[in-house]
Enzyme design. Structure first.
Site, PDB file in Angstrom:
ATOM      1  N   LYS A 210       0.829  -1.200   0.000  1.00 49.53           N
ATOM      2  CA  LYS A 210       0.000   0.000   0.000  1.00 49.53           C
ATOM      3  C   LYS A 210       0.869   1.259   0.000  1.00 49.53           C
ATOM      4  CE  LYS A 210      -3.556   2.281   2.722  1.00 49.53           C
ATOM      5  NZ  LYS A 210      -4.468   2.230   3.848  1.00 49.53           N
ATOM      6  N   GLU A 216      10.330  -4.753   4.723  1.00 51.91           N
ATOM      7  CA  GLU A 216      10.396  -6.140   4.242  1.00 51.91           C
ATOM      8  C   GLU A 216      10.129  -6.210   2.743  1.00 51.91           C
ATOM      9  OE1 GLU A 216       8.712  -5.038   6.824  1.00 51.91           O
ATOM     10  OE2 GLU A 216       8.720  -6.459   8.502  1.00 51.91           O
ATOM     11  N   GLY A 272      -4.953  -1.950   4.936  1.00 51.87           N
ATOM     12  CA  GLY A 272      -4.168  -3.095   4.457  1.00 51.87           C
ATOM     13  C   GLY A 272      -4.868  -4.421   4.716  1.00 51.87           C
ATOM     14  N   ARG A 273      -5.395  -4.588   5.928  1.00 48.43           N
ATOM     15  CA  ARG A 273      -6.015  -5.874   6.286  1.00 48.43           C
ATOM     16  C   ARG A 273      -7.408  -6.036   5.707  1.00 48.43           C
ATOM     17  NH1 ARG A 273      -4.940  -2.524  10.445  1.00 48.43           N
ATOM     18  NH2 ARG A 273      -6.647  -1.683  11.693  1.00 48.43           N
ATOM     19  N   GLU A 358      -5.100  -6.797  14.554  1.00 50.23           N
ATOM     20  CA  GLU A 358      -4.581  -5.475  14.203  1.00 50.23           C
ATOM     21  C   GLU A 358      -5.725  -4.456  14.291  1.00 50.23           C
ATOM     22  OE1 GLU A 358      -2.747  -4.324  10.260  1.00 50.23           O
ATOM     23  OE2 GLU A 358      -0.892  -4.662  11.351  1.00 50.23           O
ATOM     24  N   HIS A 389      -6.531 -33.589  17.172  1.00 51.02           N
ATOM     25  CA  HIS A 389      -5.483 -34.467  17.676  1.00 51.02           C
ATOM     26  C   HIS A 389      -4.316 -33.670  18.232  1.00 51.02           C
ATOM     27  CE1 HIS A 389      -7.537 -37.942  15.949  1.00 51.02           C
ATOM     28  NE2 HIS A 389      -7.922 -37.052  15.033  1.00 51.02           N
ATOM     29  N   LYS A 509       9.096  -0.595  14.134  1.00 47.89           N
ATOM     30  CA  LYS A 509       9.660  -0.247  12.816  1.00 47.89           C
ATOM     31  C   LYS A 509      10.721   0.842  12.985  1.00 47.89           C
ATOM     32  CE  LYS A 509       5.434  -1.084  10.118  1.00 47.89           C
ATOM     33  NZ  LYS A 509       4.405  -0.474   9.287  1.00 47.89           N
TER      34      LYS A 509
HETATM   35  O1  F6P Z   1       2.994  -3.170   9.829  1.00 50.07           O
HETATM   36  C1  F6P Z   1       1.623  -3.262   9.669  1.00 50.07           C
HETATM   37  C2  F6P Z   1       1.175  -2.872   8.286  1.00 50.07           C
HETATM   38  O2  F6P Z   1       1.106  -1.499   8.173  1.00 50.07           O
HETATM   39  C3  F6P Z   1      -0.163  -3.526   7.957  1.00 50.07           C
HETATM   40  O3  F6P Z   1      -1.232  -2.820   8.446  1.00 50.07           O
HETATM   41  C4  F6P Z   1      -0.090  -3.629   6.490  1.00 50.07           C
HETATM   42  O4  F6P Z   1      -1.021  -4.544   6.007  1.00 50.07           O
HETATM   43  C5  F6P Z   1       1.346  -4.066   6.298  1.00 50.07           C
HETATM   44  O5  F6P Z   1       2.045  -3.354   7.283  1.00 50.07           O
HETATM   45  C6  F6P Z   1       1.926  -3.857   4.933  1.00 50.07           C
HETATM   46  O6  F6P Z   1       1.908  -2.529   4.540  1.00 50.07           O
HETATM   47  P1  F6P Z   1       2.122  -2.103   3.040  1.00 50.07           P
HETATM   48  O7  F6P Z   1       1.042  -2.713   2.215  1.00 50.07           O
HETATM   49  O8  F6P Z   1       2.082  -0.616   3.028  1.00 50.07           O
HETATM   50  O9  F6P Z   1       3.475  -2.618   2.587  1.00 50.07           O
END
Ligand code: F6P
Length: 547
Positions: A210, A216, A272-273, A358, A389, A509
């Site tokens: 987003k 990452e 995002g979620r 979240e 199980h 972060k």
């Molecule tokens: O660290 C949490 C977050 O902001 C989530 O809410 C989001 O889905 C994810 O990181 C990834 O963010 P982006 O789509 O901006 O890379």
């Protein structure tokens, strides 16, 4: 609007629920069912093809009436309307919350900042469909002229969990001639394993973020770029054929070298979620095709309409949300188990963890006051029957109350012999065992020696919901996800929290950004952390130097 709502513990219905809880907490489901032979038929609701049996919950009709009253006093109706109207209900980020617009039919109008957003949504879906058709049919060629056979989605959190979950859930409908991989973790292993057997000439990489700034994702995207370029002879022009971006940040995606024609946008009013049905679902569309993707959107929309229109007493997400509040805030339950009896839903609990935790892992109300009641519970789970199980023992006989959602389908996707009968028999047996257990008398009549009796008693009175649908299809998946989205919304409204921000993830972060140069610098850094963090950094540097 928040100002007009009394604090939760001051609401009339809340106080009434506290008194009511004292009266009913000892009631056993055995008694409730014995006294009302129709309970199992009565306490059910059906909408958009999803059947909910909530009869095996520790509630009476009075409980339900009070919970519904609580929803009313919490302003749930007004808040639902505000969300659908595009009001900026995510107050800490000053944003509208409009995942419902992502699946709104073309003729709908939802206005944000003076503009109807629905035509923009449909323009992106069309662009995605055109692109997906070209890739799936082989019209879109890679840099060397080979067709694309592999798709790697690079993203994390909402830009990963939705795509992975949907791919796994809908694998049955996917093009099996194509390979789909998902890279999220900054641990290099994730990328290395994802591409180890892939040919860069046949691989399309989707950078899904987003913000297009997430550590990452950007790290993995740059590694992927280097891998792709190396495999394609280093020609920078190849990037446009092998990389596409899904983002709200076109400027950053462009800087990365992605052709603006190959960017798929979405908007800041999609959390995002809550984004798996936006362009973030591009990998899903590539896997199942545009028609099936549209069927999924239609499923989402059917549940949206139900949530928006149905009276609360028949409203599935509202009922489920209120039951969660009941256990969380009155019984002190700390978790909710989600137990899909469908192997394709194996990533559904992981997906729901971000959606629920979240969203509702918050400690202050909308006006910034510290809450004096628990908010979001921990969601967890695994598919059945495997979980039976493993951890079900604790649900049956442990000391904690774990409300559980059982999800199953009448029709299997692979009708193999007796498998489906056996699978469903286990669903029904588990909810029966949890609710009714086994008394000491029953255990004794089986000839159990006295000393062993307590070990074999199952107290029962363990609550569960059973959610049934005809078959797992893209449409059903859309309905299920929307069901939980709105269940989360209901909970967040009662707790009077902002379910749409996530400030808690920011500190980690920021601290990581400070520590990165301290791990990478040649000269020993001047460390100003606490003694534990300083020591951990030094020990890591020592090992790194020794390499
Ligand atoms: O660290 C949490 C977050 O902001 C989530 O809410 C989001 O889905 C994810 O990181 C990834 O963010 P982006 O789509 O901006 O890379």
């Amino acid at each position: 609007m928040a100002a007009r709502i009394a604090p939760l513990t001051k609401r009339k219905a809340w106080k009434a629920l506290q008194a009511h809880y004292k009266k009913v907490r000892g009631l056993h489901l055995r008694k409730l069912f014995a006294e009302d032979p129709k309970r199992g038929e009565r306490m059910t609701a059906k909408a958009a093809g999803i059947f909910l049996d909530y009869s095996k919950n520790r509630i009476t009709d009075d409980t339900l009436a009070l919970l519904l009253q609580l929803a009313k006093e919490s302003g749930l109706r007004e808040r639902i309307d505000a969300m659908f109207r595009g009001e900026k209900i995510n107050i800490t980020e000053n944003r509208a919350v409009l995942h419902v617009a992502l699946r709104a039919p073309r003729e709908t109008s939802i206005v944000v900042d003076g503009e109807n957003v629905v035509p923009h949504v449909h323009a992106v879906i069309e662009k995605m469909a055109d692109f997906s058709n070209r890739v799936r049919s082989g019209v879109w060629k890679g840099h060397t002229g080979k067709r694309i056979r592999n798709v790697v989605n690079i993203g994390i959190g909402g830009s990963d969990l939705g795509p992975v979950m949907a791919y796994e859930a809908l694998k049955h409908y996917s093009d099996r001639a194509m390979t789909f991989r998902f890279v999220s973790n900054i641990d290099g292993t994730d990328f290395a394993e994802a591409i180890r057997d892939l040919d860069p000439a046949e691989t399309l990489l989707i950078v899904s973020s987003k913000t297009f700034t997430t550590l990452e994702t950007m790290t993995n995207a740059h590694t992927a770029r280097a891998w792709s370029l190396k495999g394609l002879g280093g020609d920078e022009n190849s990037v446009a054929k092998h990389f596409v971006a899904v983002s709200t940040n076109a400027a950053e995606a462009s800087k990365f070298g992605i052709d603006t024609a190959n960017m798929f946008g979405f908007w800041d009013w999609v959390g995002g979620r809550y984004s798996m049905d936006s362009a973030i679902g591009l990998s899903t569309m590539l896997a199942i095709g545009p028609d099936q993707f549209r069927a999924m959107l239609d499923g989402f929309h059917q549940m949206d309409e139900h949530f928006r229109e149905a009276p609360f007493e028949r409203n599935l997400p509202v009922l489920m949300g209120l039951l969660t509040v009941w256990y969380n805030n009155f019984f002190g339950a700390q978790t909710v188990a989600v137990l899909p009896y469908e192997q394709y839903l194996k990533r559904f609990p992981a997906y729901l963890q971000q959606l629920t935790m979240e969203s509702n892992g918050k400690h202050v109300t909308l006006d910034g006051t510290e809450v004096d009641y628990p908010t979001g519970p921990i969601y967890w789970g695994e598919p059945g029957t495997n979980g039976q199980h493993s951890f079900y023992q604790l649900i049956h006989q442990g000391t904690r109350l774990i409300p559980s959602d059982f999800i199953a389908f009448y029709k299997p996707l692979h009708p193999l012999g007796r498998h489906h009968d056996l699978l469903l028999a286990n669903v029904f047996a588990q909810t029966e065992a949890l609710a009714f257990g086994k008394t000491a008398e029953q255990v004794k009549t089986e000839g159990t020696p006295d000393w062993l009796v307590p070990h074999r008693v199952l107290e029962g009175n363990r609550p569960s919901n059973t959610i049934l649908a005809e078959r797992l299809t893209p449409e059903t998946l859309g309905k299920l996800v929307a069901l939980y989205e709105h269940c989360v919304f209901t909970q967040g409204t009662v707790w009077n929290i902002d379910s749409f921000d996530q400030w808690g993830v920011e500190l980690g972060k920021t601290l990581a950004q400070r520590i990165i140069p301290e791990l990478e610098s040649k000269a020993a850094p001047n460390l100003g952390h606490d003694s534990s963090t300083n020591n951990l950094i030094r020990s890591y540097r020592k090992f790194k130097e020794a390499l």
